[in-house]
Write a protein that holds these residues in place. Structure first.
Motif, mmCIF file in Angstrom:
data_model
loop_
_atom_site.group_PDB
_atom_site.id
_atom_site.type_symbol
_atom_site.label_atom_id
_atom_site.label_comp_id
_atom_site.label_asym_id
_atom_site.label_seq_id
_atom_site.Cartn_x
_atom_site.Cartn_y
_atom_site.Cartn_z
ATOM 1 N N ASP A 195 -1.742 -48.850 35.511
ATOM 2 C CA ASP A 195 -2.395 -48.103 34.436
ATOM 3 C C ASP A 195 -3.811 -47.701 34.837
ATOM 4 O OD1 ASP A 195 -0.129 -48.256 32.873
ATOM 5 O OD2 ASP A 195 -0.864 -49.920 31.656
ATOM 6 N N THR A 196 -4.504 -48.575 35.569
ATOM 7 C CA THR A 196 -5.840 -48.242 36.066
ATOM 8 C C THR A 196 -5.757 -47.057 37.016
ATOM 9 O OG1 THR A 196 -6.517 -50.562 35.907
ATOM 10 C CG2 THR A 196 -7.876 -49.124 37.273
ATOM 11 N N LEU A 197 -4.821 -47.116 37.961
ATOM 12 C CA LEU A 197 -4.672 -46.035 38.933
ATOM 13 C C LEU A 197 -4.269 -44.723 38.270
ATOM 14 C CD1 LEU A 197 -2.894 -47.980 41.795
ATOM 15 C CD2 LEU A 197 -5.214 -47.053 41.846
ATOM 16 N N ALA A 198 -3.543 -44.789 37.170
ATOM 17 C CA ALA A 198 -3.113 -43.574 36.467
ATOM 18 C C ALA A 198 -4.290 -42.793 35.894
ATOM 19 C CB ALA A 198 -2.122 -43.930 35.364
ATOM 20 N N THR A 199 -5.427 -43.435 35.741
ATOM 21 C CA THR A 199 -6.610 -42.747 35.214
ATOM 22 C C THR A 199 -7.449 -42.118 36.326
ATOM 23 O OG1 THR A 199 -8.022 -44.721 35.297
ATOM 24 C CG2 THR A 199 -6.750 -44.365 33.274
ATOM 25 N N MET A 200 -6.987 -42.221 37.578
ATOM 26 C CA MET A 200 -7.763 -41.762 38.725
ATOM 27 C C MET A 200 -7.077 -40.583 39.419
ATOM 28 S SD MET A 200 -8.541 -45.589 40.144
ATOM 29 C CE MET A 200 -9.949 -45.271 41.180
ATOM 30 N N VAL A 201 -7.854 -39.754 40.092
ATOM 31 C CA VAL A 201 -7.303 -38.663 40.877
ATOM 32 C C VAL A 201 -6.677 -39.234 42.153
ATOM 33 C CG1 VAL A 201 -8.925 -36.939 39.985
ATOM 34 C CG2 VAL A 201 -9.513 -38.232 42.052
ATOM 35 N N GLU A 202 -5.802 -38.456 42.795
ATOM 36 C CA GLU A 202 -5.084 -38.945 43.977
ATOM 37 C C GLU A 202 -6.014 -39.366 45.112
ATOM 38 O OE1 GLU A 202 -1.839 -39.667 44.436
ATOM 39 O OE2 GLU A 202 -1.610 -39.193 42.311
ATOM 40 N N ASP A 203 -7.109 -38.638 45.309
ATOM 41 C CA ASP A 203 -8.007 -38.952 46.426
ATOM 42 C C ASP A 203 -9.260 -39.713 45.969
ATOM 43 O OD1 ASP A 203 -9.164 -36.825 45.098
ATOM 44 O OD2 ASP A 203 -9.722 -35.735 46.908
ATOM 45 N N ALA A 204 -9.105 -40.504 44.921
ATOM 46 C CA ALA A 204 -10.230 -41.306 44.419
ATOM 47 C C ALA A 204 -10.676 -42.302 45.491
ATOM 48 C CB ALA A 204 -9.807 -42.064 43.165
ATOM 49 N N THR A 234 -16.452 -53.370 50.587
ATOM 50 C CA THR A 234 -15.087 -53.380 50.068
ATOM 51 C C THR A 234 -14.802 -52.059 49.383
ATOM 52 O OG1 THR A 234 -15.778 -54.351 47.961
ATOM 53 C CG2 THR A 234 -15.086 -55.878 49.691
ATOM 54 N N GLY A 235 -13.538 -51.813 49.108
ATOM 55 C CA GLY A 235 -13.147 -50.600 48.405
ATOM 56 C C GLY A 235 -11.927 -49.989 49.045
ATOM 57 N N GLY A 236 -11.792 -48.689 48.919
ATOM 58 C CA GLY A 236 -10.658 -47.991 49.486
ATOM 59 C C GLY A 236 -10.730 -46.516 49.173
ATOM 60 N N VAL A 237 -9.879 -45.750 49.875
ATOM 61 C CA VAL A 237 -9.793 -44.307 49.679
ATOM 62 C C VAL A 237 -8.338 -43.971 49.396
ATOM 63 C CG1 VAL A 237 -10.114 -42.033 50.734
ATOM 64 C CG2 VAL A 237 -11.722 -43.893 51.242
ATOM 65 N N GLY A 238 -8.101 -43.272 48.310
ATOM 66 C CA GLY A 238 -6.740 -42.916 47.923
ATOM 67 C C GLY A 238 -6.076 -44.037 47.131
ATOM 68 N N LYS A 239 -5.030 -43.663 46.416
ATOM 69 C CA LYS A 239 -4.401 -44.636 45.516
ATOM 70 C C LYS A 239 -3.759 -45.811 46.260
ATOM 71 C CE LYS A 239 -3.861 -41.932 41.373
ATOM 72 N NZ LYS A 239 -2.979 -41.523 40.291
ATOM 73 N N LYS A 240 -3.220 -45.579 47.448
ATOM 74 C CA LYS A 240 -2.610 -46.688 48.188
ATOM 75 C C LYS A 240 -3.638 -47.767 48.509
ATOM 76 C CE LYS A 240 0.003 -47.911 52.271
ATOM 77 N NZ LYS A 240 0.518 -47.496 53.554
ATOM 78 N N GLU A 241 -4.769 -47.376 49.071
ATOM 79 C CA GLU A 241 -5.821 -48.348 49.403
ATOM 80 C C GLU A 241 -6.439 -48.933 48.151
ATOM 81 O OE1 GLU A 241 -8.736 -46.908 52.172
ATOM 82 O OE2 GLU A 241 -7.216 -46.347 53.650
ATOM 83 N N LEU A 242 -6.617 -48.105 47.121
ATOM 84 C CA LEU A 242 -7.206 -48.624 45.878
ATOM 85 C C LEU A 242 -6.271 -49.602 45.189
ATOM 86 C CD1 LEU A 242 -9.052 -45.500 44.504
ATOM 87 C CD2 LEU A 242 -10.024 -47.532 45.566
ATOM 88 N N ARG A 243 -4.964 -49.381 45.283
ATOM 89 C CA ARG A 243 -3.998 -50.330 44.724
ATOM 90 C C ARG A 243 -4.201 -51.700 45.387
ATOM 91 N NH1 ARG A 243 -0.016 -47.463 45.302
ATOM 92 N NH2 ARG A 243 0.235 -46.774 43.142
ATOM 93 N N GLU A 244 -4.282 -51.710 46.707
ATOM 94 C CA GLU A 244 -4.495 -52.962 47.444
ATOM 95 C C GLU A 244 -5.822 -53.609 47.044
ATOM 96 O OE1 GLU A 244 -4.058 -52.243 51.637
ATOM 97 O OE2 GLU A 244 -2.178 -51.162 51.317
#
Length: 79
Positions: free
Chosen positions: A39-48, A57-67
């Motif tokens: 649900d958190t990721l659903a509020t973000m753009v694909e290349d967030a 720390t952090g990430g780029v894109g939904k795959k990295e942000l999910r992790e």
């Protein structure tokens, strides 16, 4: 997150600003209250991206942000 009335959020918000405010409140609710990763990721753009410079720390894109979210904020979702 508590509901705010027009006086608290600013009576002069445009329709677009109201949409962004609601999206932000939904994002914060899922990230910090419900702790639901998808649900958190659903509020973000694909290349967030998230970049926490002090701790690298952090990430780029939904795959990295999910992790990142599963590790840092929502470990119960990882199970």
């Amino acid at each position: 997150m508590t509901k705010r009335n027009k006086r608290e959020t600013g009576a002069n918000l445009s329709a677009a600003q109201e949409v962004l405010l609601k999206l932000w409140e939904e994002h914060v609710r899922h990230e910090f209250t419900t702790h639901h990763t998808e649900d958190t990721l659903a509020t973000m753009v694909e290349d967030a991206y998230v970049n926490h410079i002090p701790v690298l720390t952090g990430g780029v894109g939904k795959k990295e942000l999910r992790e990142f979210l599963l590790q840092a904020f929502h470990p119960a979702d990882a199970a």
